[in-house]
Write an enzyme that holds these catalytic residues in place. Structure first.
Site, PDB file in Angstrom:
ATOM      1  N   THR A 243      -0.644  -8.728   6.887  1.00  0.00           N
ATOM      2  CA  THR A 243       0.046  -9.462   5.824  1.00  0.00           C
ATOM      3  C   THR A 243       1.168 -10.317   6.391  1.00  0.00           C
ATOM      4  OG1 THR A 243      -0.582  -7.815   4.188  1.00  0.00           O
ATOM      5  CG2 THR A 243       1.324  -9.197   3.653  1.00  0.00           C
TER       6      THR A 243
ATOM      7  N   ASP B 144       0.776  -1.252   0.000  1.00  0.00           N
ATOM      8  CA  ASP B 144       0.000   0.000   0.000  1.00  0.00           C
ATOM      9  C   ASP B 144       0.805   1.299   0.000  1.00  0.00           C
ATOM     10  OD1 ASP B 144      -2.082  -1.797   0.130  1.00  0.00           O
ATOM     11  OD2 ASP B 144      -2.546  -1.411   2.219  1.00  0.00           O
TER      12      ASP B 144
ATOM     13  N   TYR C 151      -1.778  -2.055  10.599  1.00  0.00           N
ATOM     14  CA  TYR C 151      -2.939  -2.562   9.861  1.00  0.00           C
ATOM     15  C   TYR C 151      -2.488  -3.565   8.809  1.00  0.00           C
ATOM     16  CZ  TYR C 151      -5.792   0.796  12.322  1.00  0.00           C
ATOM     17  OH  TYR C 151      -6.429   1.484  13.309  1.00  0.00           O
ATOM     18  N   CYS C 152      -2.254  -3.107   7.612  1.00  0.00           N
ATOM     19  CA  CYS C 152      -1.985  -4.017   6.499  1.00  0.00           C
ATOM     20  C   CYS C 152      -0.638  -4.719   6.586  1.00  0.00           C
ATOM     21  CB  CYS C 152      -2.133  -3.269   5.173  1.00  0.00           C
ATOM     22  SG  CYS C 152      -3.820  -2.655   4.927  1.00  0.00           S
ATOM     23  N   VAL C 153       0.386  -4.074   7.112  1.00  0.00           N
ATOM     24  CA  VAL C 153       1.676  -4.749   7.256  1.00  0.00           C
ATOM     25  C   VAL C 153       1.549  -5.862   8.298  1.00  0.00           C
ATOM     26  CG1 VAL C 153       4.084  -4.480   7.979  1.00  0.00           C
ATOM     27  CG2 VAL C 153       3.042  -2.799   6.446  1.00  0.00           C
TER      28      VAL C 153
END
Length: 174
Positions: free
Chosen positions: A107, A9, A102-104
């Site tokens: 993932t 992102d 969040y996304c890190v």
């Protein structure tokens, strides 16, 4: 180790919202330039927004790099990421990007559950510029906390280790 650089992102509309966004994008771009010649594939994840926000041009993506659109915090959820990595014979992802908490984080945990090893670039991810005010954490403290939690937790699949960007090419290209 067969690694792929996974960039989560890093998008132009998000860079001003995170801690040292442009500096981070430049650091990730430099890593990609160093790793590509050794055969490390580069995958950039693009969170789908409305209106859409493209992957940052600061990354200097090349035609051989792959961009995968995603709709969830977990880059593996409902995307071709796992199949792509398997097809390349990748057993380790080098993880960078936005946002740390969040996304890190999602993932990293999902990659481990998929049986992959993760090298989290300890200075290669960033949270919101103001950190987590509700928890009383600065942006720097959010990064430190997630580095510590992710690197010490017991995971069901692969292993996770930290590596600063400056030391990464020697680790991956050895």
């Amino acid at each position: 180790m067969k690694a792929a650089l996974v960039i989560v992102d890093v998008q132009d509309t998000l860079l001003p919202l995170v801690r040292r966004g442009e500096e981070l994008a430049d650091r990730i771009a430099a890593l990609a330039r160093e790793l590509r010649p050794g055969g490390t594939p580069v995958v950039a994840l693009q969170q789908v927004f409305d209106p859409e926000s493209p992957v940052s041009t600061r990354l200097g993506l090349e035609p051989s790099d792959v961009v995968i659109r995603k709709t969830a915090t977990d880059a593996f959820y409902d995307t071709e990421l796992a199949a792509l990595l398997t097809g390349w014979g990748v057993d380790t992802i080098v993880l960078t990007g936005l946002a740390t908490d969040y996304c890190v984080d999602a993932t990293a945990r999902s990659a481990l559950s998929h049986g992959l090893d993760v090298v989290l670039v300890s200075d290669g991810h960033a949270p919101a510029a103001d950190g987590d005010p509700e928890a009383g954490l600065t942006a720097e403290q959010v990064v430190d906390r997630h580095n510590r939690i992710l690197s010490t937790a017991v995971h069901p699949g692969g292993t996770l280790r930290l590596c600063p960007a400056a030391e990464l090419p020697a680790l991956v290209l050895r």
